[in-house]
Design an enzyme around this catalytic site. Structure first.
Site, PDB file in Angstrom:
ATOM      1  N   THR A 137       8.558  11.474  -8.940  1.00 55.15           N
ATOM      2  CA  THR A 137       8.700  10.088  -8.484  1.00 55.15           C
ATOM      3  C   THR A 137       9.916   9.434  -9.135  1.00 55.15           C
ATOM      4  OG1 THR A 137       6.346   9.831  -8.020  1.00 55.15           O
ATOM      5  CG2 THR A 137       7.605   7.821  -8.418  1.00 55.15           C
ATOM      6  N   CYS A 158      -1.925  10.061  -3.606  1.00 55.63           N
ATOM      7  CA  CYS A 158      -1.509   8.667  -3.782  1.00 55.63           C
ATOM      8  C   CYS A 158      -2.120   7.749  -2.731  1.00 55.63           C
ATOM      9  CB  CYS A 158       0.013   8.571  -3.713  1.00 55.63           C
ATOM     10  SG  CYS A 158       0.848   9.653  -4.879  1.00 55.63           S
TER      11      CYS A 158
END
Length: 385
Positions: free
Chosen positions: A69, A324
């Site tokens: 990320t 997520c």
């Protein structure tokens, strides 16, 4: 408990766990100029070299991050910030419709800096439509960003061709390789990568550490916390123990990749056959497309895959979306981009299996799954005894 959610995270390899524990026992900051600091720095650099070797890079092209990320944001926002002052002509970022939020969100943040973000649709077989991509690319394109392997289906994207098309118009190429690194052979030169992101926990290292490859001839991204370009590593204390463990996982993955690939593909085939043999109809998505070993996506003949997953969550670990987005009731933009109907999305299941599972494990897990689906159908009145 049978863990079949390897696309969310792999179990930590025993060798990486041992390396982490051993490194954590050593005091010292890798920046310190004394024997403890030198030892920490040695662990850090050894791990960095192993990560570089996994993807065919030089160690000085590897920048340690907290995961993919951060690496994605560093590549997308950092490169745009570095290059923004060099002229207004290149102001377009092109993504595929398959991208994870870790790529979508930093790209969207660039709109505030005057960039235009374009999304390329998905064609047949679960991969980016090259004809559409060609129409989106021109001399105003700064960066193309796409994943090497889908985090929902495992389908490998035609990265070499995408990179060639991006470079033909003078654009940079960023690859999110989180789902492929350690499972699928990667050579950053062959892929045409200017930037490539990876995450340790996706190939058996610890969570909380990853890396960004920055090609020696590519523009150095600006750090996210400052305006300065990357130098030898990001500002702050290098996480020597985490990098040592990530490097060990990279080494073991590289050594065992060929053998584990055969094993993982066999487990996928067995999973599909065993479910069918237990009376549960399943349809494998994109069966003719190349995929990361141990990854596959299915449409399950049940009311919703969420009901099945909820009923199994103490016995069999599965998922129907990116971790997520677990628990979201909204239609997935990525599954919609893959041309799945809303009903198919409700029955979607992704599978991630690997070295930690045996054929007996798959047999037991599929039997439990079939029983759970039968109970769900009975409870909803869709199956009558």
């Amino acid at each position: 408990m049978y863990y079949l959610d390897g696309l969310a995270s792999w179990p930590m390899r025993p060798e990486a766990k041992d390396a982490l524990i051993e490194a954590l026992a050593q005091p010292g900051n890798a920046n310190s100029n004394h024997v403890a600091g030198w030892r920490a720095n040695s662990l850090y650099e050894e791990g960095r070299r192993a990560v570089a070797a996994l993807i065919g890079a030089a160690p000085n092209e590897i920048f340690i991050t907290s995961g993919a990320t951060e690496a994605n944001a560093l590549a997308i926002i950092g490169a745009a910030r570095t290059l923004a002052g060099q002229g207004p002509s290149r102001n377009k970022i092109v993504l595929s419709a398959l991208e994870h939020d870790a790529v979508r969100r930093p790209a969207e943040a660039l709109r505030e800096l005057g960039f235009e973000v374009l999304v390329c649709p998905v064609g047949a077989g679960g991969s980016i439509c090259l004809e559409s991509l060609e129409a989106l690319l021109n001399e105003t394109t700064l960066l193309v960003s796409t994943m090497l392997a889908s985090n929902l289906t495992g389908v490998i994207q035609p990265i070499e061709k995408i990179s060639e098309m991006a470079h033909a118009v003078g654009a940079l190429m960023h690859i999110d390789a989180a789902q492929a690194a350690g499972k699928y052979p990667i050579d950053v030169f062959d892929l045409g990568a200017d930037y490539l992101s990876l995450s340790s926990h996706k190939f058996g290292g610890p969570q909380g550490v990853g890396a960004l490859f920055v090609a020696a001839n590519a523009a150095k991204p600006s750090e996210l916390t400052s305006a300065r370009p990357l130098e030898e590593h990001l500002s702050g204390t290098q996480p020597a123990a985490l990098v040592a463990a990530m490097g060990r996982a990279a080494e073991i993955s590289a050594q065992n990749m060929a053998r584990e690939s055969v094993h993982s593909r066999g487990l996928i085939s067995m999973f599909e056959k065993q479910l069918s043999g237990n009376g549960l109809r399943v349809e494998r998505l994109f069966p003719s497309s190349p995929t990361v070993p141990g990854a596959a996506a299915f449409i399950i003949d049940t009311t919703t895959s969420s009901d099945m997953i909820d009923s199994l969550n103490t016995k069999v670990c599965l998922s129907n979306a990116s971790a997520c987005h677990s628990g979201s009731l909204q239609p997935s933009p990525v599954l919609s981009a893959l041309h799945l109907t809303h009903d198919e999305q409700k029955r979607f299941l992704r599978l991630g299996v690997g070295w930690w599972l045996s054929e007996d494990d798959i047999g037991a897990a599929t039997a439990i799954m079939a029983g759970a689906v039968e109970k769900v159908l009975l409870a909803t009145g869709e199956l009558h005894q």
